[in-house]
Motif scaffolding. Structure first.
Motif, mmCIF file in Angstrom:
data_model
loop_
_atom_site.group_PDB
_atom_site.id
_atom_site.type_symbol
_atom_site.label_atom_id
_atom_site.label_comp_id
_atom_site.label_asym_id
_atom_site.label_seq_id
_atom_site.Cartn_x
_atom_site.Cartn_y
_atom_site.Cartn_z
ATOM 1 N N UNK A 217 -11.930 16.681 -38.555
ATOM 2 C CA UNK A 217 -12.621 17.183 -37.368
ATOM 3 C C UNK A 217 -12.597 16.114 -36.287
ATOM 4 N N UNK A 218 -12.116 16.485 -35.114
ATOM 5 C CA UNK A 218 -12.156 15.568 -33.969
ATOM 6 C C UNK A 218 -12.719 16.324 -32.768
ATOM 7 N N UNK A 219 -13.767 15.735 -32.176
ATOM 8 C CA UNK A 219 -14.392 16.310 -30.981
ATOM 9 C C UNK A 219 -14.731 15.179 -30.016
ATOM 10 N N UNK A 220 -13.773 14.276 -29.841
ATOM 11 C CA UNK A 220 -13.979 13.113 -28.981
ATOM 12 C C UNK A 220 -13.977 13.524 -27.511
ATOM 13 N N UNK A 221 -14.691 12.704 -26.729
ATOM 14 C CA UNK A 221 -14.701 12.862 -25.253
ATOM 15 C C UNK A 221 -15.138 14.259 -24.821
ATOM 16 N N UNK A 222 -16.270 14.695 -25.355
ATOM 17 C CA UNK A 222 -16.924 15.914 -24.904
ATOM 18 C C UNK A 222 -18.267 15.542 -24.283
ATOM 19 N N UNK A 223 -19.213 16.469 -24.264
ATOM 20 C CA UNK A 223 -20.521 16.220 -23.650
ATOM 21 C C UNK A 223 -21.649 16.480 -24.652
ATOM 22 N N UNK A 224 -21.402 16.118 -25.906
ATOM 23 C CA UNK A 224 -22.368 16.392 -26.965
ATOM 24 C C UNK A 224 -23.560 15.437 -26.894
ATOM 25 N N UNK A 225 -24.799 15.972 -26.747
ATOM 26 C CA UNK A 225 -25.984 15.105 -26.771
ATOM 27 C C UNK A 225 -26.460 14.806 -28.188
ATOM 28 N N UNK A 226 -26.162 15.718 -29.124
ATOM 29 C CA UNK A 226 -26.564 15.552 -30.523
ATOM 30 C C UNK A 226 -25.749 16.506 -31.389
#
Length: 359
Positions: A217-226
């Protein structure tokens, strides 16, 4: 072939090429590299047979077995990496199992591609696609779908409920403009590798823990706060969440949505989930079914719907992944994750343990 020919295409017969379109099954029989004279005789015989001419009157010559070198194998792979090479006047071979059409400036998915029922790998990366048709779900053998670097703003819930549930193992949605994934996304339970990098995601799927085959799983460089509470259930080999603006967790500042006394709806919903009472749209309004599907789970194991206490706590990502890419430039491998409590009593017990462990 009697009364089963839809059409003959003989424009290039002098070059030894022709196509015979059948009615049933609805396929095109493509002939190429033939002797022009023999091809004309063959087409003439097929026409007579189609018209119902007695087989004795059909001019058939003795057939000579073709050499192995003369037999053209069905094409299973096609790679197109420029717009000028994209086929506009002829169909894709129905035998294709791997199709790549990258850097072709496609604004939408070609409907001809959706007829390729044997496709296992479809690469549409580096195009301008804004929306996915639900009919992608008709590609019953599709295992890999690459949509890297397009203009997607969403991923359809209809796709998540399609046959992709049983086949899709690799999905690349990186470098698009997706802000959120639908509730139904976690129905894609065969996913092994999921790439969500460089989007505008403000949250990951609520029930992401249902993806029990997920390993990368890769979700780098998004806007995830938590991270969602269900994230704890994952068992990954590799995880990359670098470059997200994770908030600093503070368990002492809860978000209290608890309503006392509980409403009758809340009590009924909790009982339905806790006691695993069967429900469905044939029994309940669809919006209630959707609410039950995203019921939250308290630390005690009980369910809560719209009445709860929410906090964020720190989780070391090595608890869910063998290899973790650093979350930030400071060398951290921790991220905030949501926790829910169904009552003041449950939150108080957590708070006591938290204060004791932190001195």
């Amino acid at each position: 072939v009697q009364e089963n020919i839809e059409r003959f295409f003989t424009r290039f017969v002098e070059e030894g090429k022709a196509t015979v379109r059948l009615r049933e099954p609805a396929v095109d029989v493509c002939l190429s590299k033939a002797n022009a004279s023999n091809l004309k005789n063959f087409l003439s015989a097929v026409r007579l047979a189609h018209q119902g001419t007695d087989i004795g009157a059909v001019p058939l010559s003795a057939l000579v077995p073709a050499k192995t070198s003369e037999v053209e194998k069905p094409k299973t792979k096609m790679i197109i990496t420029s717009r000028r090479d994209y086929p506009l006047t002829k169909n894709f071979p129905y035998s294709l199992e791997h199709l790549q059409t990258s850097y072709c400036k496609l604004a939408r998915i070609d409907m001809r591609v959706l007829c390729l029922k044997k496709l296992r790998k479809l690469d549409l990366s580096h195009n301008h696609i804004k929306q996915l048709p639900a009919t992608i779900g008709d590609l019953i053998c599709l295992q890999e779908l690459n949509l890297h670097d397009n203009h997607l703003e969403s991923f359809s819930g209809a796709l998540c409920n399609s046959t992709l549930q049983k086949s899709l193992q690799f999905l690349d949605l990186s470098q698009n403009k997706i802000k959120a994934l639908p509730i139904q996304f976690c129905q894609l339970r065969e996913l092994v590798n999921l790439k969500l990098d460089d989007n505008e995601l403000i949250r990951l799927p609520f029930k992401i823990g249902q993806l029990d085959h997920l390993r990368f799983l890769s979700a780098a460089r998004n806007k995830l706060p938590f991270l969602p509470s269900d994230f704890r259930k994952l068992c990954l080999e590799n995880l990359d969440l670098f470059g997200n603006p994770f908030e600093q967790p503070n368990p002492l500042v809860p978000n209290i949505q608890l309503k006392i006394p509980l409403t009758l709806l809340e009590c009924a919903a909790r009982a339905t989930v806790n006691y695993r009472i069967p429900y469905g749209c044939h029994l309940l309004p669809s919006h209630l079914c959707e609410d039950l599907e995203v019921a939250k789970t308290c630390q005690c194991g009980s369910a809560c719907l719209s009445s709860f206490i929410q906090i964020t706590v720190t989780m070391n990502l090595h608890h869910v992944a063998h290899t973790v890419v650093l979350v930030d430039n400071m060398g951290g491998t921790e991220a905030p994750i949501i926790c829910y409590f169904c009552s003041l009593d449950c939150y108080s017990q957590f708070l006591d343990r938290y204060l004791q462990s932190n001195g």
